[in-house]
Write an enzyme that holds these catalytic residues in place. Structure first.
Site, short mmCIF file in Angstrom:
data_model
loop_
_atom_site.label_atom_id
_atom_site.label_comp_id
_atom_site.label_asym_id
_atom_site.label_seq_id
_atom_site.Cartn_x
_atom_site.Cartn_y
_atom_site.Cartn_z
N GLU A 115 0.84 -1.21 0.00
CA GLU A 115 0.00 0.00 0.00
C GLU A 115 0.88 1.26 0.00
O GLU A 115 2.09 1.19 0.13
CB GLU A 115 -0.90 0.04 1.25
CG GLU A 115 -2.31 -0.48 1.02
CD GLU A 115 -3.20 0.53 0.30
OE1 GLU A 115 -2.68 1.56 -0.17
OE2 GLU A 115 -4.41 0.27 0.20
N ARG A 130 -6.65 0.61 13.72
CA ARG A 130 -5.35 1.03 13.21
C ARG A 130 -5.59 2.09 12.14
O ARG A 130 -6.70 2.24 11.63
CB ARG A 130 -4.59 -0.14 12.60
CG ARG A 130 -5.27 -0.75 11.37
CD ARG A 130 -4.33 -1.64 10.58
NE ARG A 130 -4.98 -2.35 9.49
CZ ARG A 130 -5.20 -1.84 8.27
NH1 ARG A 130 -4.85 -0.59 8.00
NH2 ARG A 130 -5.80 -2.58 7.34
N ASN A 161 -5.17 3.73 8.33
CA ASN A 161 -5.19 3.17 6.99
C ASN A 161 -4.58 4.20 6.04
O ASN A 161 -3.50 4.71 6.32
CB ASN A 161 -6.61 2.76 6.58
CG ASN A 161 -6.61 1.79 5.40
OD1 ASN A 161 -5.80 0.86 5.36
ND2 ASN A 161 -7.48 2.00 4.44
N ASN A 204 -10.34 5.29 2.73
CA ASN A 204 -9.16 5.17 1.90
C ASN A 204 -8.66 6.54 1.46
O ASN A 204 -8.75 7.50 2.20
CB ASN A 204 -9.42 4.23 0.73
CG ASN A 204 -8.55 2.99 0.82
OD1 ASN A 204 -7.32 3.09 0.78
ND2 ASN A 204 -9.16 1.83 0.96
N ASP A 227 -10.07 1.47 -4.06
CA ASP A 227 -9.07 1.53 -2.99
C ASP A 227 -8.31 2.85 -3.14
O ASP A 227 -8.91 3.89 -3.32
CB ASP A 227 -8.16 0.29 -3.08
CG ASP A 227 -7.54 -0.10 -1.75
OD1 ASP A 227 -7.02 0.79 -1.06
OD2 ASP A 227 -7.56 -1.28 -1.40
#
Length: 308
Positions: free
Chosen positions: A25, A116, A118, A167, A216
Site C-alpha cells: 500500500e 489502526r 489506513n 481510503n 481503494d
C-alpha cells in the site's frame, strides 16, 4: 494502450518488483532521491526502491506496529526523516535508525486497541488526513473507523464517523474540491474545500463503482482525472473530473490497492492472495509492485507542516 467503446485500455502482465507483500500500500514518490517507497501494512514494513538502480536496490525497515502511509515533511530531507501513519496516530520516522516517535495520536476511544490507521494524505494547507479501521485479526471489518485530521503536532479532529474502510483523500487541480474513498460503500465522495478557512462542505457522490471489487487508493493526474485501484477486480480505473469512467488498466492479480505517479508512469501496489483465492498465476503475482506508462503525469503531493 488501446481504446474500446471510448474507454482507454492498458494491460500490465508482470510485476516490476515482487516482494509478495501481505498488503502492499501507500506508494509515494520521493523526488529528492528518485526512489519509490511503499508499505506492507500486514507485515509491518516500509520498502524503498531506488528507481535509478532498479529492483535489486530495495531496502526494508521492519516495525512493531502496522505502518500504513507516508509523507514528506516540509523543510526536512526525506533521507533523514519522514511522516508515517502508524497504529495510534502520526509519527516522525528517523530513516537511519528506523525509530519513530508519535507526534499526535487519534483521539481516545473506547475501542482504540481494535483500530489502526489506513490510508491518508497531506492537504494544500499542510495538514494530514488519515483514516482508521478495524485492525487485523479481529474478524470482520466493522463500521467503527473514522476520518481524522491532524494539524501540526496538535490533537486530531474526527471529521467523519462511522466508516468501515476509509481510503485515499486527494484534491482537485484548483484546490476547491476534496475527494474521499469509502471502499466498503464502493463510493468516491467529493466535498467543497475552502482555501480560505479550510472548511469541508457539500458532501456528494462523485463516483460509484459498479463491479465486484472495491475502490481503494487513488491519485490525481495533471488533467484532473482520478486513477483508482480496485481491490478484488484486477484493475485500476481512470475517472474523469466529471465522474465518468474513461480508462482501465488490467493487472494479472486481483487485489490492487493503490497507485502513484512517477512522471508519466503509474506505479501500482497489490496485496497478497492465499492459495485457492485465485488462479496459481494470480496468487504467484500477488503482493507485487507494478508499473506502466499511461502517457500523462500526476500531481505532486503536498508536504506536511509540523507547525501548521
Amino acid at each position: 494502450m488501446s481504446t474500446t467503446s471510448g474507454i482507454q485500455q492498458w494491460e500490465v502482465k508482470e510485476p516490476y518488483l515482487n516482494l509478495h507483500c501481505g498488503l502492499g500500500e501507500g506508494p509515494y514518490y520521493e523526488k529528492a532521491t528518485n526512489s519509490l517507497r511503499f508499505v506492507d501494512i500486514k507485515n509491518k514494513r516500509l520498502h524503498t526502491v531506488d528507481l535509478t538502480k532498479g529492483p535489486e536496490s530495495v531496502t526494508t525497515l521492519q516495525f512493531d506496529v502496522p505502518v500504513t502511509v507516508t509523507a514528506d515533511i516540509e523543510g526536512v530531507d526525506p533521507r533523514e526523516k519522514i511522516l508515517i501513519g502508524a497504529k495510534y496516530g502520526i509519527a516522525v520516522l528517523d530513516r537511519k535508525t528506523g525509530k519513530y516517535e508519535y507526534i499526535a495520536n487519534f483521539e481516545a476511544t473506547q475501542h482504540k486497541e481494535r483500530l489502526r490507521s489506513n490510508d491518508g494524505a497531506v492537504d494544500p494547507h499542510g495538514r494530514f488526513w488519515l483514516g482508521t479501521m478495524t485492525d487485523f485479526g479481529l474478524g470482520d471489518v466493522l463500521p467503527e473507523g473514522s476520518l481524522h485530521l491532524f494539524a501540526g503536532g496538535k490533537a486530531t479532529q474526527n471529521v467523519r464517523h462511522p466508516v468501515s474502510i476509509p481510503n485515499s483523500v486527494s484534491w482537485s487541480l484548483d484546490g476547491k474540491t476534496m475527494y474521499f474513498t469509502h471502499s466498503t460503500a464502493r463510493t468516491l465522495y467529493s466535498f467543497d474545500y475552502s482555501e480560505a478557512d479550510d472548511a469541508l462542505t457539500n458532501e456528494r457522490v462523485f463516483y460509484v463503482h459498479d463491479g465486484p471489487g472495491e475502490p481503494d487508493g487513488h491519485r490525481i493526474d495533471a488533467e484532473g482525472n482520478l486513477w483508482t485501484a480496485v481491490y478484488g477486480e484486477s484493475c485500476v480505473l481512470k475517472v474523469s473530473p466529471q465522474g465518468k469512467l474513461v480508462g482501465k488498466i488490467k493487472l494479472p492479480t486481483k487485489n490492487v490497492t493503490c497507485v502513484e505517479f512517477v512522471g508519466s508512469e503509474l506505479f501500482i501496489t497489490t496485496a497478497g492472495m492465499a492459495e485457492g483465492e485465485g488462479t496459481p498465476e494470480e496468487v504467484d503475482l500477488s503482493g507485487g509492485l507494478y508499473r506502466i506508462d499511461v502517457g500523462i503525469k500526476g500531481t505532486a503531493p503536498f508536504e506536511y507542516r509540523l507547525g501548521a
